[in-house]
Design a protein around this motif. Structure first.
Motif, PDB file in Angstrom:
ATOM      1  N   VAL A 265     -40.614  21.652 -62.718  1.00 30.05           N
ATOM      2  CA  VAL A 265     -41.269  21.188 -61.490  1.00 30.05           C
ATOM      3  C   VAL A 265     -41.900  22.358 -60.751  1.00 30.05           C
ATOM      4  O   VAL A 265     -43.055  22.279 -60.312  1.00 30.05           O
ATOM      5  N   SER A 266     -41.174  23.471 -60.645  1.00 31.26           N
ATOM      6  CA  SER A 266     -41.722  24.580 -59.867  1.00 31.26           C
ATOM      7  C   SER A 266     -42.917  25.217 -60.565  1.00 31.26           C
ATOM      8  O   SER A 266     -43.885  25.587 -59.900  1.00 31.26           O
ATOM      9  N   VAL A 267     -42.885  25.301 -61.884  1.00 29.05           N
ATOM     10  CA  VAL A 267     -44.038  25.866 -62.595  1.00 29.05           C
ATOM     11  C   VAL A 267     -45.250  24.938 -62.477  1.00 29.05           C
ATOM     12  O   VAL A 267     -46.359  25.376 -62.181  1.00 29.05           O
ATOM     13  N   VAL A 268     -45.008  23.648 -62.679  1.00 29.62           N
ATOM     14  CA  VAL A 268     -46.117  22.695 -62.651  1.00 29.62           C
ATOM     15  C   VAL A 268     -46.752  22.640 -61.263  1.00 29.62           C
ATOM     16  O   VAL A 268     -47.971  22.682 -61.122  1.00 29.62           O
ATOM     17  N   THR A 269     -45.918  22.598 -60.222  1.00 31.04           N
ATOM     18  CA  THR A 269     -46.479  22.462 -58.881  1.00 31.04           C
ATOM     19  C   THR A 269     -47.158  23.748 -58.417  1.00 31.04           C
ATOM     20  O   THR A 269     -48.016  23.697 -57.549  1.00 31.04           O
ATOM     21  N   SER A 270     -46.772  24.896 -58.997  1.00 36.66           N
ATOM     22  CA  SER A 270     -47.437  26.137 -58.563  1.00 36.66           C
ATOM     23  C   SER A 270     -48.612  26.516 -59.466  1.00 36.66           C
ATOM     24  O   SER A 270     -49.289  27.506 -59.219  1.00 36.66           O
ATOM     25  N   SER A 271     -48.862  25.729 -60.516  1.00 41.59           N
ATOM     26  CA  SER A 271     -50.014  26.019 -61.371  1.00 41.59           C
ATOM     27  C   SER A 271     -51.288  25.501 -60.721  1.00 41.59           C
ATOM     28  O   SER A 271     -51.226  24.680 -59.807  1.00 41.59           O
TER      29      SER A 271
ATOM     30  N   ILE B 276     -44.037  18.365 -74.284  1.00 42.63           N
ATOM     31  CA  ILE B 276     -44.534  17.775 -73.041  1.00 42.63           C
ATOM     32  C   ILE B 276     -45.710  18.622 -72.567  1.00 42.63           C
ATOM     33  O   ILE B 276     -45.616  19.848 -72.550  1.00 42.63           O
ATOM     34  N   VAL B 277     -46.822  17.942 -72.212  1.00 42.82           N
ATOM     35  CA  VAL B 277     -48.019  18.677 -71.796  1.00 42.82           C
ATOM     36  C   VAL B 277     -48.523  18.163 -70.459  1.00 42.82           C
ATOM     37  O   VAL B 277     -48.681  16.958 -70.275  1.00 42.82           O
ATOM     38  N   PHE B 278     -48.740  19.105 -69.542  1.00 43.32           N
ATOM     39  CA  PHE B 278     -49.419  18.802 -68.287  1.00 43.32           C
ATOM     40  C   PHE B 278     -50.830  19.351 -68.455  1.00 43.32           C
ATOM     41  O   PHE B 278     -51.102  20.522 -68.152  1.00 43.32           O
ATOM     42  N   ALA B 279     -51.712  18.481 -68.986  1.00 44.61           N
ATOM     43  CA  ALA B 279     -52.999  18.942 -69.488  1.00 44.61           C
ATOM     44  C   ALA B 279     -53.856  19.569 -68.390  1.00 44.61           C
ATOM     45  O   ALA B 279     -54.386  20.668 -68.561  1.00 44.61           O
TER      46      ALA B 279
ATOM     47  N   VAL C 298     -50.076  23.401 -68.509  1.00 44.76           N
ATOM     48  CA  VAL C 298     -48.676  23.786 -68.663  1.00 44.76           C
ATOM     49  C   VAL C 298     -48.118  23.013 -69.860  1.00 44.76           C
ATOM     50  O   VAL C 298     -48.324  21.799 -69.967  1.00 44.76           O
ATOM     51  N   ALA C 299     -47.469  23.711 -70.767  1.00 40.14           N
ATOM     52  CA  ALA C 299     -46.881  23.057 -71.927  1.00 40.14           C
ATOM     53  C   ALA C 299     -45.405  23.412 -72.022  1.00 40.14           C
ATOM     54  O   ALA C 299     -45.010  24.554 -71.784  1.00 40.14           O
ATOM     55  N   VAL C 300     -44.599  22.395 -72.338  1.00 38.10           N
ATOM     56  CA  VAL C 300     -43.154  22.585 -72.425  1.00 38.10           C
ATOM     57  C   VAL C 300     -42.713  22.399 -73.874  1.00 38.10           C
ATOM     58  O   VAL C 300     -43.072  21.417 -74.522  1.00 38.10           O
TER      59      VAL C 300
ATOM     60  N   ARG D 260     -45.913  13.499 -64.076  1.00 34.91           N
ATOM     61  CA  ARG D 260     -46.589  12.676 -65.077  1.00 34.91           C
ATOM     62  C   ARG D 260     -47.221  13.599 -66.103  1.00 34.91           C
ATOM     63  O   ARG D 260     -47.905  14.538 -65.751  1.00 34.91           O
ATOM     64  N   TYR D 261     -46.980  13.308 -67.368  1.00 34.67           N
ATOM     65  CA  TYR D 261     -47.340  14.257 -68.428  1.00 34.67           C
ATOM     66  C   TYR D 261     -47.921  13.529 -69.612  1.00 34.67           C
ATOM     67  O   TYR D 261     -47.961  12.303 -69.657  1.00 34.67           O
ATOM     68  N   ARG D 262     -48.386  14.304 -70.568  1.00 32.52           N
ATOM     69  CA  ARG D 262     -48.939  13.744 -71.794  1.00 32.52           C
ATOM     70  C   ARG D 262     -48.027  14.099 -72.953  1.00 32.52           C
ATOM     71  O   ARG D 262     -47.458  15.181 -73.007  1.00 32.52           O
ATOM     72  N   LEU D 263     -47.883  13.140 -73.870  1.00 29.25           N
ATOM     73  CA  LEU D 263     -47.154  13.412 -75.093  1.00 29.25           C
ATOM     74  C   LEU D 263     -48.170  13.516 -76.230  1.00 29.25           C
ATOM     75  O   LEU D 263     -49.255  12.968 -76.133  1.00 29.25           O
TER      76      LEU D 263
END
Ligand SMILES: [Zn+2]
Length: 148
Positions: free
Chosen positions: A139-145, A61-64, A68-70, A48-51
Motif C-alpha cells: 500500500v505504501s509503495v503504490v500510494t507513493s508512486s 500482481i501489477v499496478f500498471a 508497480v509490480a509485486v 485495484r490491480y491487474r493479474l
C-alpha cells in the motif's frame, strides 16, 4: 472502506452459524496459495490491480498505471534465507536450479527497474506470518508512486 466492512459485518450477522462457517471455510479453501491470500488482502485494503499483465518475469500482481509490480516468492523455489531447505538427493541439480532461480529474480528486478518499474518482492513466509505488514508495504509503495 469502513462502509464496506460494516455491510459485510451485517451480512455475516444475517447468516446462521452453519452458513457462516461454510462461508468462511470456502474463503479459506479458495485462498490457500500465498499470492491469492495477498491479492485478497490487497483488494480488501482498497487496492485495484491487474493479474496476468504482460510484464517481463510475469509478476503476480501489477499496478500498471503506477508501474508497480509485486512478486510473491516461494521460500523453497526462490531460496529464502530463513527457509531454504537443502535437498538431500540430486544435490547439484537442485543447487543449480535454485541458483538459477535466484539469479533470474535479481536480473528481472534489475531489468524492470531500468524500465521504470518499482518492484516489490514478498516472501511466502511473510504472507503466512506477517500478512498485515506485507499489505502495508505494498500500500505504501503504490500510494507513493507516480499517479496515473
Ligand atoms: Zn521463508
Amino acid at each position: 472502506m469502513d462502509d464496506q466492512v460494516e455491510i459485510e459485518g451485517r451480512t455475516m450477522d444475517i447468516l446462521t452459524r452453519e452458513q457462516r462457517s461454510h462461508c468462511m471455510s470456502r474463503i479459506k479453501a479458495k485462498n490457500t496459495k500465498p499470492e491469492q491470500v495477498l491479492r485478497a488482502a490487497l483488494w480488501s485494503a482498497g487496492l485495484r490491480y491487474r493479474l496476468h499483465y504482460a510484464v517481463m518475469g510475469r509478476p503476480d500482481i501489477v499496478f500498471a498505471a503506477r508501474q508497480v509490480a509485486v512478486f510473491v516468492d516461494g521460500c523453497f523455489w526462490h531460496g529464502c534465507p530463513l527457509h531454504s531447505v537443502k535437498p538431500k538427493t540430486n544435490v547439484s541439480f537442485w543447487q543449480n536450479k535454485l541458483k538459477r532461480n535466484i539469479e533470474r529474480d535479481i536480473n528481472v528486478t534489475a531489468r524492470l527497474n531500468t524500465e521504470g518499474w518499482t518492484i516489490i518482492r514478498i516472501w511466502e513466509h511473510e504472507i503466512k506470518d506477517h500478512l498485515d505488514s506485507a499489505v502495508l508495504r505494498v500500500v505504501s509503495v503504490v500510494t507513493s508512486s507516480k499517479s496515473p
